[in-house]
Design a protein around this motif. Structure first.
Motif, PDB file in Angstrom:
ATOM      1  N   ASP A  48       0.850  -1.186   0.000  1.00  0.00           N
ATOM      2  CA  ASP A  48       0.000   0.000   0.000  1.00  0.00           C
ATOM      3  C   ASP A  48       0.887   1.237   0.000  1.00  0.00           C
ATOM      4  OD1 ASP A  48      -2.349   1.483   0.056  1.00  0.00           O
ATOM      5  OD2 ASP A  48      -2.764   1.139   2.179  1.00  0.00           O
ATOM      6  N   SER A  49       0.268   2.367  -0.251  1.00  0.00           N
ATOM      7  CA  SER A  49       0.931   3.645  -0.050  1.00  0.00           C
ATOM      8  C   SER A  49      -0.119   4.614   0.466  1.00  0.00           C
ATOM      9  CB  SER A  49       1.581   4.167  -1.329  1.00  0.00           C
ATOM     10  OG  SER A  49       0.600   4.470  -2.283  1.00  0.00           O
ATOM     11  N   SER A  50       0.331   5.604   1.164  1.00  0.00           N
ATOM     12  CA  SER A  50      -0.570   6.595   1.717  1.00  0.00           C
ATOM     13  C   SER A  50       0.154   7.925   1.743  1.00  0.00           C
ATOM     14  CB  SER A  50      -0.992   6.177   3.130  1.00  0.00           C
ATOM     15  OG  SER A  50      -1.947   7.084   3.648  1.00  0.00           O
ATOM     16  N   SER A  51      -0.605   9.007   1.689  1.00  0.00           N
ATOM     17  CA  SER A  51       0.046  10.310   1.665  1.00  0.00           C
ATOM     18  C   SER A  51      -0.696  11.322   2.521  1.00  0.00           C
ATOM     19  CB  SER A  51       0.185  10.821   0.233  1.00  0.00           C
ATOM     20  OG  SER A  51      -1.081  10.942  -0.361  1.00  0.00           O
ATOM     21  N   ASP A  52      -0.006  12.404   2.784  1.00  0.00           N
ATOM     22  CA  ASP A  52      -0.560  13.534   3.517  1.00  0.00           C
ATOM     23  C   ASP A  52      -0.041  14.794   2.859  1.00  0.00           C
ATOM     24  OD1 ASP A  52      -1.933  15.008   5.420  1.00  0.00           O
ATOM     25  OD2 ASP A  52      -0.456  14.701   7.003  1.00  0.00           O
ATOM     26  N   TYR A  53      -0.821  15.844   2.934  1.00  0.00           N
ATOM     27  CA  TYR A  53      -0.430  17.134   2.364  1.00  0.00           C
ATOM     28  C   TYR A  53      -0.120  18.119   3.482  1.00  0.00           C
ATOM     29  CZ  TYR A  53      -2.076  15.487  -2.112  1.00  0.00           C
ATOM     30  OH  TYR A  53      -2.235  14.776  -3.264  1.00  0.00           O
TER      31      TYR A  53
END
Length: 87
Positions: A48-53
């Motif tokens: 998986d991958s996940s991001s935040d701004y």
């Protein structure tokens, strides 16, 4: 230019893997960043991958970020990658 750090990567009581860290704006102007974390299973395979701004971080500023994975097989976090968005 920036400095990004991964300060934590652990499953919570619901089994969600939360990657946490900080990013510092080392440039001379305000920046917006997308921090992406690749999550791996116990054998090191990407699951998986996940991001935040982090938006409108002033020059020299430091901000916290957090990215969450809902993949129950995720066990560890790779070093985060960062995209710089210039508007």
């Amino acid at each position: 230019r920036f400095t990004v750090r991964l300060t934590g990567c652990a499953a919570d009581e619901l089994g969600l893997v939360r990657a946490q860290g900080t990013i510092r704006n080392d440039s001379s102007s305000e920046q917006t960043y997308e921090v992406e974390v690749v999550l791996e299973d116990a054998s090191g395979t990407r699951v998986d991958s996940s991001s935040d701004y982090v938006s409108d971080l002033p020059a020299g500023g430091l901000a916290a970020w957090e990215a969450t994975s809902f993949d129950s097989s995720a066990r560890r976090c790779a070093q985060p990658t960062v995209e710089v968005s210039e508007y």
